[in-house]
Design a protein around this motif. Structure first.
Motif, mmCIF file in Angstrom:
data_model
loop_
_atom_site.group_PDB
_atom_site.id
_atom_site.type_symbol
_atom_site.label_atom_id
_atom_site.label_comp_id
_atom_site.label_asym_id
_atom_site.label_seq_id
_atom_site.Cartn_x
_atom_site.Cartn_y
_atom_site.Cartn_z
ATOM 1 N N GLY A 285 -10.140 4.993 -3.552
ATOM 2 C CA GLY A 285 -9.469 4.020 -4.388
ATOM 3 C C GLY A 285 -8.494 4.694 -5.326
ATOM 4 O O GLY A 285 -8.280 5.915 -5.259
ATOM 5 N N PRO A 286 -7.874 3.942 -6.237
ATOM 6 C CA PRO A 286 -6.951 4.527 -7.218
ATOM 7 C C PRO A 286 -7.648 5.612 -8.042
ATOM 8 O O PRO A 286 -8.827 5.489 -8.387
ATOM 9 C CB PRO A 286 -6.561 3.331 -8.089
ATOM 10 C CG PRO A 286 -6.787 2.138 -7.223
ATOM 11 C CD PRO A 286 -7.964 2.468 -6.367
ATOM 12 N N LEU B 254 -1.721 6.371 4.007
ATOM 13 C CA LEU B 254 -0.952 7.071 2.981
ATOM 14 C C LEU B 254 0.414 6.423 2.899
ATOM 15 O O LEU B 254 1.136 6.349 3.902
ATOM 16 C CB LEU B 254 -0.825 8.557 3.333
ATOM 17 C CG LEU B 254 0.033 9.419 2.406
ATOM 18 C CD1 LEU B 254 -0.583 9.505 1.010
ATOM 19 C CD2 LEU B 254 0.220 10.816 2.995
ATOM 20 N N GLU B 255 0.765 5.959 1.710
ATOM 21 C CA GLU B 255 2.060 5.314 1.510
ATOM 22 C C GLU B 255 3.137 6.352 1.205
ATOM 23 O O GLU B 255 2.860 7.453 0.742
ATOM 24 C CB GLU B 255 1.978 4.305 0.352
ATOM 25 C CG GLU B 255 0.876 3.267 0.495
ATOM 26 C CD GLU B 255 1.086 2.342 1.673
ATOM 27 O OE1 GLU B 255 2.263 2.085 2.031
ATOM 28 O OE2 GLU B 255 0.084 1.879 2.243
ATOM 29 N N ARG B 256 4.367 5.978 1.456
ATOM 30 C CA ARG B 256 5.498 6.869 1.176
ATOM 31 C C ARG B 256 5.571 7.192 -0.320
ATOM 32 O O ARG B 256 5.441 6.307 -1.159
ATOM 33 C CB ARG B 256 6.811 6.223 1.607
ATOM 34 C CG ARG B 256 6.984 6.128 3.108
ATOM 35 C CD ARG B 256 8.337 5.541 3.470
ATOM 36 N NE ARG B 256 8.486 5.435 4.910
ATOM 37 C CZ ARG B 256 8.890 6.424 5.699
ATOM 38 N NH1 ARG B 256 9.199 7.591 5.164
ATOM 39 N NH2 ARG B 256 9.008 6.255 6.993
ATOM 40 N N GLY B 257 5.785 8.477 -0.614
ATOM 41 C CA GLY B 257 5.981 8.892 -1.989
ATOM 42 C C GLY B 257 4.733 8.911 -2.842
ATOM 43 O O GLY B 257 4.816 9.044 -4.060
ATOM 44 N N ARG B 258 3.569 8.769 -2.212
ATOM 45 C CA ARG B 258 2.317 8.769 -2.963
ATOM 46 C C ARG B 258 1.477 9.986 -2.602
ATOM 47 O O ARG B 258 1.704 10.652 -1.592
ATOM 48 C CB ARG B 258 1.526 7.484 -2.710
ATOM 49 C CG ARG B 258 2.183 6.260 -3.324
ATOM 50 C CD ARG B 258 1.389 5.003 -3.060
ATOM 51 N NE ARG B 258 0.107 4.953 -3.764
ATOM 52 C CZ ARG B 258 -0.039 4.552 -5.026
ATOM 53 N NH1 ARG B 258 1.006 4.199 -5.744
ATOM 54 N NH2 ARG B 258 -1.251 4.505 -5.573
ATOM 55 N N THR B 259 0.490 10.263 -3.447
ATOM 56 C CA THR B 259 -0.391 11.415 -3.250
ATOM 57 C C THR B 259 -1.823 10.948 -3.094
ATOM 58 O O THR B 259 -2.357 10.257 -3.957
ATOM 59 C CB THR B 259 -0.296 12.386 -4.444
ATOM 60 O OG1 THR B 259 1.039 12.879 -4.542
ATOM 61 C CG2 THR B 259 -1.251 13.562 -4.260
ATOM 62 N N LEU B 260 -2.424 11.340 -1.986
ATOM 63 C CA LEU B 260 -3.834 11.080 -1.729
ATOM 64 C C LEU B 260 -4.595 12.390 -1.894
ATOM 65 O O LEU B 260 -4.280 13.380 -1.233
ATOM 66 C CB LEU B 260 -4.036 10.544 -0.305
ATOM 67 C CG LEU B 260 -5.493 10.450 0.185
ATOM 68 C CD1 LEU B 260 -6.257 9.384 -0.602
ATOM 69 C CD2 LEU B 260 -5.542 10.168 1.675
#
Length: 259
Positions: A232-233, A36-42
């Motif tokens: 994925g995206p 999980l990257e910073r500032g992103r939503t999974l």
């Protein structure tokens, strides 16, 4: 850039009674890898029993993993103190009617995490509470309210405020929209998006409704029988799903989906 959360070969198994003197092992999920990257939503999606709840409860520290590793900002989660863990990862539970203590005021609900996990004095805690209330769109007057005095949406706002009070890096949202009707769901979704833009918070969002998932998430991970079958995206998963279970989930919530 190093991901804020990295999960490697994570699994959780339970012992289940199988007769009077024997038991068997049930795997809730196994061999799970993701970042999980910073500032992103999974978004984590899947049918009931797919392992979603066990996975997020393991990430939140409510369950102990059977095997595998969880890293927060490159550090093994086991090396973090309880305070460090609480200020890094917080969880919003599904139904605030059950997760908010009806016998204490909103002010005390929000003050408790600060008392337990910070060295802030009374005035500093009060200022943090006021700033967090403003962040979720509530007035200071609500500090004196009890949860039963609030509307359903306001209870969700308080639950979000309690999760955000320590300014965590990661918020896990467990089916937080399930108890709201469709018009109110988008109000809470838009609030979460606004908070993410202001604070840079990373979200792990568990939901059934694929239309909402597509709206709020950057990436989607599909669980089926405890395994990741697709990730994925969000646009790619929704527009071109590869697995039959993913297609079924899309068809359930998007009647026009025919791929």
């Amino acid at each position: 850039m190093q991901p804020i959360l990295s999960v490697s070969n994570l699994s959780k198994c339970f012992k289940q009674a199988d007769g009077l003197f024997s038991s068997r092992t049930i795997t809730a999920f196994g061999g799970v890898d993701f970042t999980l990257e910073r500032g992103r939503t999974l978004a984590i999606v899947g049918e009931s029993g797919s392992g979603k709840s066990a996975l997020i409860r393991t990430l939140a520290g409510l369950l102990t993993a059977t095997s595998g590793r969880i890293y927060i900002d490159g550090k093994p989660i086991g090396t973090l103190s309880s305070q460090q863990r609480c200020t890094t990862i917080r969880m919003i539970f599904q139904d605030p009617n059950y997760s908010l203590n009806p016998k204490i005021t909103v002010g005390k609900i929000l003050n408790a995490p600060l008392e337990l996990n910070t060295d802030l004095n009374k005035e500093e805690r009060h200022q943090q509470i006021l700033e967090t209330l403003k962040l979720v769109g509530l007035l200071p007057d609500y500090l004196a309210f009890y949860p039963d005095m609030l509307s359903n949406v306001q209870k969700h706002q308080v639950a979000i405020a309690r999760a955000m009070i320590l300014s965590p890096d990661i918020i896990i949202a467990d089916e937080v929209l399930a108890t709201l009707d469709i018009s109110l769901r988008f109000k809470i979704v838009n609030l979460l998006i606004k908070i993410q833009k202001i604070k840079g918070t990373s979200y792990i969002f568990v939901a059934h409704n694929m239309h909402l998932v597509r709206h709020i998430s950057d990436d989607i991970m599909v669980l089926h029988q405890g395994s990741i079958i697709e990730k994925g995206p969000s646009e790619e998963i929704c527009e071109n799903p590869q697995h039959e279970q993913t297609k079924y989930l899309l068809l359930t919530h998007q009647p026009n989906f025919r791929k």
